[in-house]
Write an enzyme that holds these catalytic residues in place. Sequence first.
Site, PDB file in Angstrom:
ATOM      1  N   LYS A 203       1.042  -1.344  -0.080  1.00  0.00           N
ATOM      2  CA  LYS A 203      -0.044  -0.209  -0.016  1.00  0.00           C
ATOM      3  C   LYS A 203       0.975   1.362   0.114  1.00  0.00           C
ATOM      4  O   LYS A 203       1.595   1.349   0.908  1.00  0.00           O
ATOM      5  CB  LYS A 203      -0.826  -0.043   1.115  1.00  0.00           C
ATOM      6  CG  LYS A 203      -1.934   1.282   1.229  1.00  0.00           C
ATOM      7  CD  LYS A 203      -2.866   1.054   2.403  1.00  0.00           C
ATOM      8  CE  LYS A 203      -3.781   2.240   2.186  1.00  0.00           C
ATOM      9  NZ  LYS A 203      -4.703   2.435   3.505  1.00  0.00           N
ATOM     10  N   ARG A 213     -10.824   9.985   1.289  1.00  0.00           N
ATOM     11  CA  ARG A 213     -10.575  10.752   2.560  1.00  0.00           C
ATOM     12  C   ARG A 213     -11.961  11.700   2.698  1.00  0.00           C
ATOM     13  O   ARG A 213     -12.227  11.818   3.952  1.00  0.00           O
ATOM     14  CB  ARG A 213      -9.106  11.255   2.831  1.00  0.00           C
ATOM     15  CG  ARG A 213      -8.391   9.910   2.777  1.00  0.00           C
ATOM     16  CD  ARG A 213      -6.760  10.897   3.076  1.00  0.00           C
ATOM     17  NE  ARG A 213      -5.735   9.618   3.010  1.00  0.00           N
ATOM     18  CZ  ARG A 213      -4.405   9.923   2.950  1.00  0.00           C
ATOM     19  NH1 ARG A 213      -3.948  10.886   2.790  1.00  0.00           N
ATOM     20  NH2 ARG A 213      -3.692   8.706   2.769  1.00  0.00           N
ATOM     21  N   LYS A 225       1.377   9.876   5.611  1.00  0.00           N
ATOM     22  CA  LYS A 225       1.441   8.631   6.204  1.00  0.00           C
ATOM     23  C   LYS A 225       2.760   7.718   5.496  1.00  0.00           C
ATOM     24  O   LYS A 225       2.500   6.726   5.696  1.00  0.00           O
ATOM     25  CB  LYS A 225       0.126   7.570   5.441  1.00  0.00           C
ATOM     26  CG  LYS A 225      -1.104   8.490   6.186  1.00  0.00           C
ATOM     27  CD  LYS A 225      -2.366   7.638   5.817  1.00  0.00           C
ATOM     28  CE  LYS A 225      -3.689   8.064   6.537  1.00  0.00           C
ATOM     29  NZ  LYS A 225      -4.774   7.152   6.374  1.00  0.00           N
ATOM     30  N   GLU A 241       7.321  -6.933   1.535  1.00  0.00           N
ATOM     31  CA  GLU A 241       6.117  -7.127   2.310  1.00  0.00           C
ATOM     32  C   GLU A 241       5.316  -8.147   1.911  1.00  0.00           C
ATOM     33  O   GLU A 241       4.751  -8.890   2.762  1.00  0.00           O
ATOM     34  CB  GLU A 241       5.454  -5.732   1.907  1.00  0.00           C
ATOM     35  CG  GLU A 241       5.924  -4.435   2.659  1.00  0.00           C
ATOM     36  CD  GLU A 241       5.516  -4.241   3.917  1.00  0.00           C
ATOM     37  OE1 GLU A 241       4.788  -4.887   4.404  1.00  0.00           O
ATOM     38  OE2 GLU A 241       5.886  -3.103   4.448  1.00  0.00           O
ATOM     39  N   LYS A 256      -2.005  -1.492  -4.145  1.00  0.00           N
ATOM     40  CA  LYS A 256      -2.797  -0.573  -3.866  1.00  0.00           C
ATOM     41  C   LYS A 256      -2.047   0.756  -3.799  1.00  0.00           C
ATOM     42  O   LYS A 256      -1.240   0.953  -3.053  1.00  0.00           O
ATOM     43  CB  LYS A 256      -3.705  -0.653  -2.463  1.00  0.00           C
ATOM     44  CG  LYS A 256      -4.733   0.885  -2.117  1.00  0.00           C
ATOM     45  CD  LYS A 256      -5.160   0.702  -0.964  1.00  0.00           C
ATOM     46  CE  LYS A 256      -6.038   1.923  -0.713  1.00  0.00           C
ATOM     47  NZ  LYS A 256      -6.774   1.667   0.635  1.00  0.00           N
ATOM     48  N   SER A 282     -10.131   5.403  -4.939  1.00  0.00           N
ATOM     49  CA  SER A 282     -10.960   6.389  -5.216  1.00  0.00           C
ATOM     50  C   SER A 282     -10.476   7.692  -6.225  1.00  0.00           C
ATOM     51  O   SER A 282     -11.345   7.892  -7.123  1.00  0.00           O
ATOM     52  CB  SER A 282     -11.216   7.412  -4.034  1.00  0.00           C
ATOM     53  OG  SER A 282     -10.122   7.555  -3.444  1.00  0.00           O
ATOM     54  N   TYR A 321     -14.840   0.832  -7.243  1.00  0.00           N
ATOM     55  CA  TYR A 321     -16.203   1.492  -7.419  1.00  0.00           C
ATOM     56  C   TYR A 321     -16.593   1.601  -8.539  1.00  0.00           C
ATOM     57  O   TYR A 321     -17.897   1.857  -8.703  1.00  0.00           O
ATOM     58  CB  TYR A 321     -15.655   3.320  -6.989  1.00  0.00           C
ATOM     59  CG  TYR A 321     -14.788   3.362  -5.716  1.00  0.00           C
ATOM     60  CD1 TYR A 321     -15.545   3.110  -4.465  1.00  0.00           C
ATOM     61  CD2 TYR A 321     -13.403   3.366  -5.757  1.00  0.00           C
ATOM     62  CE1 TYR A 321     -14.874   3.289  -3.146  1.00  0.00           C
ATOM     63  CE2 TYR A 321     -12.783   3.409  -4.421  1.00  0.00           C
ATOM     64  CZ  TYR A 321     -13.631   3.256  -3.398  1.00  0.00           C
ATOM     65  OH  TYR A 321     -12.716   3.369  -2.118  1.00  0.00           O
TER      66      TYR A 321
HETATM   67  C1  PBG Z   1      -7.544   3.702   5.284  1.00  0.00           C
HETATM   68  C2  PBG Z   1      -7.886   3.114   3.792  1.00  0.00           C
HETATM   69  C3  PBG Z   1      -7.684   4.208   3.161  1.00  0.00           C
HETATM   70  C4  PBG Z   1      -8.005   3.524   1.554  1.00  0.00           C
HETATM   71  C5  PBG Z   1      -8.793   2.292   2.032  1.00  0.00           C
HETATM   72  N1  PBG Z   1      -8.564   2.143   3.342  1.00  0.00           N
HETATM   73  C6  PBG Z   1      -7.118   5.593   2.674  1.00  0.00           C
HETATM   74  C7  PBG Z   1      -5.804   5.782   3.323  1.00  0.00           C
HETATM   75  O1  PBG Z   1      -4.791   5.076   3.569  1.00  0.00           O
HETATM   76  O2  PBG Z   1      -5.584   7.002   3.644  1.00  0.00           O
HETATM   77  C8  PBG Z   1      -8.381   4.287   0.180  1.00  0.00           C
HETATM   78  C9  PBG Z   1      -9.123   3.773  -0.635  1.00  0.00           C
HETATM   79  C10 PBG Z   1      -9.461   4.662  -1.783  1.00  0.00           C
HETATM   80  O3  PBG Z   1      -8.891   5.594  -1.938  1.00  0.00           O
HETATM   81  O4  PBG Z   1     -10.453   4.213  -2.565  1.00  0.00           O
HETATM   82  N2  PBG Z   1      -6.769   2.788   6.111  1.00  0.00           N
END
Ligand code: PBG
Length: 330
Positions: A203, A213, A225, A241, A256, A282, A321
Amino acid sequence: MSSYLTRRPRRLRQSPAVRALVEETTLSVNDFIYPMFVMEGQNVTSEVASMPGIFRYSLDRLLDELSVVTDLGIKAIDLFPNYPEGKKDKEATESYRAGTFYLEAIHQVKAKFPHLMIMTDVAMDPYSSDGHDGLVAPAKDGSLEILNDETLEILGKMTVAQAQAGADFIGPSDMMDGRVGYLRQTLDAAGFPKVGIISYTAKYASAFYGPFRDALDSAPKFGDKKTYQMNPANAREALVEAELDYAEGADMLMVKPALAYLDVIKSLRDTFDIPIAAYNVSGEYAMVKAAAERGWLDPTRGMLEVLTAIKRAGASVILSYFAKEFAMLK
Ligand code: PBG
């Protein structure tokens, strides 16, 4: 003019019938996990401004929507909660308190749709007043840091609460070290050996989470992050990982975001024989939608090209989505 070409690749593109015959990658509704957002209240449907066509639903509306979604053939969802600011605290206690609306939602969805695969999200951010995925504490030098091992305990409680509510698979999206093994042991000890783990293995610290968010009002209150999510520049690190998550018992490995990381999907696919998932996040959805709204590209063709590319790269499971829109095509 005489023909001097032995090999003419265009022969295999000459008609729809031939093209269909030689198509290497096909998408099916079975490939998808549909991410959905649930919020408190009754009779509420609120569209996410940056994600046209995607809504936050109160539980009653979510159940209605799920009738539509399951009728379309979608068999798996990933459910995320939208908590009001007033319920958030530093320890994300709302994430495991018995009877919260999210846990109740999981329970009721499972009761009404027993055959639907329910994935849940394990990370502190939707419940954290700091907006981080882990526990925040002052470091020796006065700056703030995200604690690893202390976070695992909270994630463990959250995981058990979600499993008790009816989750089939948990999705640790927090990127703390050792969490897959910790959560596997925690699930087994709590009597949930059948609850699986779809690990957010690689991720990345990505700009493409912006609209999500917004959907959850979960942006970090300070900093970023980058001490836990991966550097977008790194591909080999994803294998480190992945080896850990595999060894710790993950049932699937996820990459991701998806689109900017197709090489990472491919490398995990080539190295591991468990299913590889990819999260078409997203911002990737929003990009296609925003360009389409301006008339800059065809939304359906854009969607299909993106989804096909993710599958072609090696993801056999796609969180997107677009899942409902895809299912509505045929
Ligand atoms: C949170 C989480 C996130 C997403 C899924 N779980 C956002 C982040 O890490 O800030 C993102 C999903 C998306 O953007 O569609 N742990």
